[in-house]
Motif scaffolding. Sequence first.
Motif, mmCIF file in Angstrom:
data_model
loop_
_atom_site.group_PDB
_atom_site.id
_atom_site.type_symbol
_atom_site.label_atom_id
_atom_site.label_comp_id
_atom_site.label_asym_id
_atom_site.label_seq_id
_atom_site.Cartn_x
_atom_site.Cartn_y
_atom_site.Cartn_z
ATOM 1 N N LEU A 231 40.367 38.347 55.093
ATOM 2 C CA LEU A 231 39.764 37.898 53.845
ATOM 3 C C LEU A 231 40.507 38.470 52.645
ATOM 4 C CD1 LEU A 231 37.508 36.341 52.423
ATOM 5 C CD2 LEU A 231 36.079 38.397 52.599
ATOM 6 N N ASP A 232 40.934 39.725 52.739
ATOM 7 C CA ASP A 232 41.665 40.335 51.630
ATOM 8 C C ASP A 232 42.980 39.611 51.374
ATOM 9 O OD1 ASP A 232 41.955 42.676 49.739
ATOM 10 O OD2 ASP A 232 43.781 42.906 50.917
ATOM 11 N N ILE A 233 43.688 39.248 52.438
ATOM 12 C CA ILE A 233 44.945 38.510 52.277
ATOM 13 C C ILE A 233 44.672 37.162 51.606
ATOM 14 C CG2 ILE A 233 46.760 37.279 53.544
ATOM 15 C CD1 ILE A 233 47.265 40.248 53.417
ATOM 16 N N ARG A 234 43.643 36.478 52.056
ATOM 17 C CA ARG A 234 43.326 35.168 51.485
ATOM 18 C C ARG A 234 42.954 35.270 50.011
ATOM 19 N NH1 ARG A 234 40.188 32.898 56.917
ATOM 20 N NH2 ARG A 234 41.948 31.598 57.615
ATOM 21 N N LEU A 235 42.142 36.257 49.662
ATOM 22 C CA LEU A 235 41.709 36.386 48.264
ATOM 23 C C LEU A 235 42.849 36.864 47.376
ATOM 24 C CD1 LEU A 235 38.141 37.891 48.751
ATOM 25 C CD2 LEU A 235 38.786 35.506 48.302
ATOM 26 N N ARG A 236 43.732 37.669 47.926
ATOM 27 C CA ARG A 236 44.888 38.114 47.146
ATOM 28 C C ARG A 236 45.757 36.919 46.774
ATOM 29 N NH1 ARG A 236 48.486 42.116 50.309
ATOM 30 N NH2 ARG A 236 46.412 42.988 50.701
ATOM 31 N N ASP A 260 34.942 26.352 52.543
ATOM 32 C CA ASP A 260 33.642 26.349 51.866
ATOM 33 C C ASP A 260 33.821 26.946 50.469
ATOM 34 O OD1 ASP A 260 31.071 26.937 50.906
ATOM 35 O OD2 ASP A 260 30.275 27.234 52.911
ATOM 36 N N THR A 261 33.781 26.088 49.444
ATOM 37 C CA THR A 261 34.038 26.546 48.081
ATOM 38 C C THR A 261 33.008 27.561 47.607
ATOM 39 O OG1 THR A 261 35.056 24.408 47.564
ATOM 40 C CG2 THR A 261 34.423 25.789 45.700
ATOM 41 N N ASN A 262 31.746 27.360 47.919
ATOM 42 C CA ASN A 262 30.710 28.292 47.484
ATOM 43 C C ASN A 262 30.904 29.674 48.114
ATOM 44 O OD1 ASN A 262 29.387 26.414 45.843
ATOM 45 N ND2 ASN A 262 28.167 25.639 47.546
ATOM 46 N N TYR A 263 31.262 29.693 49.400
ATOM 47 C CA TYR A 263 31.523 30.962 50.063
ATOM 48 C C TYR A 263 32.736 31.641 49.431
ATOM 49 C CZ TYR A 263 32.821 34.282 53.740
ATOM 50 O OH TYR A 263 33.170 35.411 54.429
ATOM 51 N N PHE A 264 33.757 30.850 49.127
ATOM 52 C CA PHE A 264 34.948 31.393 48.478
ATOM 53 C C PHE A 264 34.593 32.036 47.138
ATOM 54 C CE2 PHE A 264 38.139 30.394 45.154
ATOM 55 C CZ PHE A 264 39.103 31.325 45.515
ATOM 56 N N ILE A 265 33.777 31.358 46.341
ATOM 57 C CA ILE A 265 33.396 31.891 45.027
ATOM 58 C C ILE A 265 32.648 33.211 45.178
ATOM 59 C CG2 ILE A 265 31.940 31.471 43.010
ATOM 60 C CD1 ILE A 265 32.643 28.482 43.300
ATOM 61 N N ARG A 266 31.739 33.273 46.146
ATOM 62 C CA ARG A 266 30.990 34.507 46.359
ATOM 63 C C ARG A 266 31.918 35.660 46.757
ATOM 64 N NH1 ARG A 266 27.509 31.037 49.178
ATOM 65 N NH2 ARG A 266 28.128 31.947 51.186
ATOM 66 N N CYS A 267 32.828 35.379 47.680
ATOM 67 C CA CYS A 267 33.750 36.425 48.144
ATOM 68 C C CYS A 267 34.682 36.863 47.023
ATOM 69 C CB CYS A 267 34.562 35.915 49.334
ATOM 70 S SG CYS A 267 33.616 35.644 50.842
ATOM 71 N N ARG A 269 34.181 36.728 43.762
ATOM 72 C CA ARG A 269 33.441 37.495 42.755
ATOM 73 C C ARG A 269 33.146 38.904 43.253
ATOM 74 N NH1 ARG A 269 28.703 34.349 40.258
ATOM 75 N NH2 ARG A 269 28.184 34.160 42.473
ATOM 76 N N LYS A 270 32.835 39.043 44.535
ATOM 77 C CA LYS A 270 32.565 40.372 45.089
ATOM 78 C C LYS A 270 33.815 41.237 45.057
ATOM 79 C CE LYS A 270 30.679 42.657 49.208
ATOM 80 N NZ LYS A 270 30.106 42.448 50.566
ATOM 81 N N PRO A 275 33.841 35.499 38.888
ATOM 82 C CA PRO A 275 34.017 34.247 39.631
ATOM 83 C C PRO A 275 35.397 33.681 39.326
ATOM 84 C CG PRO A 275 32.580 33.895 37.750
ATOM 85 C CD PRO A 275 32.815 35.368 37.817
ATOM 86 N N PRO A 276 35.923 32.833 40.182
ATOM 87 C CA PRO A 276 37.298 32.346 40.006
ATOM 88 C C PRO A 276 37.583 31.726 38.644
ATOM 89 C CG PRO A 276 36.480 31.746 42.168
ATOM 90 C CD PRO A 276 35.316 32.340 41.442
ATOM 91 N N ALA A 277 36.647 30.922 38.118
ATOM 92 C CA ALA A 277 36.895 30.271 36.835
ATOM 93 C C ALA A 277 37.062 31.290 35.717
ATOM 94 C CB ALA A 277 35.759 29.301 36.518
ATOM 95 N N ARG A 278 36.211 32.306 35.686
ATOM 96 C CA ARG A 278 36.320 33.334 34.646
ATOM 97 C C ARG A 278 37.558 34.202 34.857
ATOM 98 N NH1 ARG A 278 31.034 36.694 33.844
ATOM 99 N NH2 ARG A 278 32.455 37.704 32.369
ATOM 100 N N TYR A 279 37.909 34.453 36.115
ATOM 101 C CA TYR A 279 39.124 35.213 36.412
ATOM 102 C C TYR A 279 40.339 34.469 35.868
ATOM 103 C CZ TYR A 279 42.637 37.750 39.141
ATOM 104 O OH TYR A 279 43.732 38.504 39.528
ATOM 105 N N ARG A 280 40.354 33.150 36.065
ATOM 106 C CA ARG A 280 41.484 32.326 35.552
ATOM 107 C C ARG A 280 41.513 32.377 34.036
ATOM 108 N NH1 ARG A 280 41.759 26.360 37.725
ATOM 109 N NH2 ARG A 280 43.494 27.120 39.011
#
Length: 286
Positions: A231-236, A260-267, A269-270, A275-280
């Motif tokens: 998961l860390d590799i994917r989120l990086r 799963d986009t919702n699961y991705f957003i949760r991970c 943000r954690k 969340p991805p949009a604010r990070y961008r």
Amino acid sequence: MRSTDPTPRFSSLIDRMLDRDLPRGVHLANEPGAPTGSHGILPYPRFSLCLSGTARYDVSGDGGTRVITLARGEAIAAAPGCLMEPHPRSQYLALGIVFTPEMTRFLLARKNPGQHRFLLAHHSTALLDEETGQFFRALTRPSPRPPEDPYLRKLLQLLLVKSREMVESAQPVPSSRKAWFTWQSACRFIQENFSQPIGRPEVAAFLNLHPNHLSRLFTRFSGCSFNQYLLDIRLRHAAEMLADPRMNIGDVARACGIPDTNYFIRCFRKRTGLPPARYRSAADKD
């Protein structure tokens, strides 16, 4: 995958290709300027030879994306840092050789639409030497030569000869480092295939390990579980992909292996606190 030593099979396979005067043609993937956040980039040289079927690869750079098509008996050589990914509609059997800083990987892979399976893998302790590196740099240098040009074909054959020597000359991994070497092999596999639907069973099968043993390796050397590492590799990589304005959040989630986009957003943000949009948006302001 078989649990027996794969070395003789790769040696025999390379011998047969050389006996048949393969490859019949060599295509080059050496596009400069891969797009920001691209996830198919490998920082080390590699080549692949199509054994059956038709192999297609998407190769991208600052000039756009092109599709390279390999017929049976043809090869593709990718320069370090080039963005090259199998085309989704490819259907082929191929030998791939990847020269990483820690090991040389010999892979026999079958690609069908929607599925990419490694039938056989060997991780050799033999590393790319200066002579072989010079062959590879000469091969992937920008050139107007057509794929069937004898110069390109002979250079790839030299790489096959050197690879054959590397299969046979590799020293056994010392028992004190065998676990670490296996863990490194697992990490490389994850880093190169994180965008695919892989998990602990697939990585364990690739390495001919029991899944529980794979988990123990990650706990020992990574200080985290297998799932946490993946998961860390994917989120990086997702954080890098968010720099590309052409990709929406769902595109980024799928490209990093989380459908799963919702699961991705949760991970996400954690992990980052945003969340991805604010990070961008925050990254755009920096």
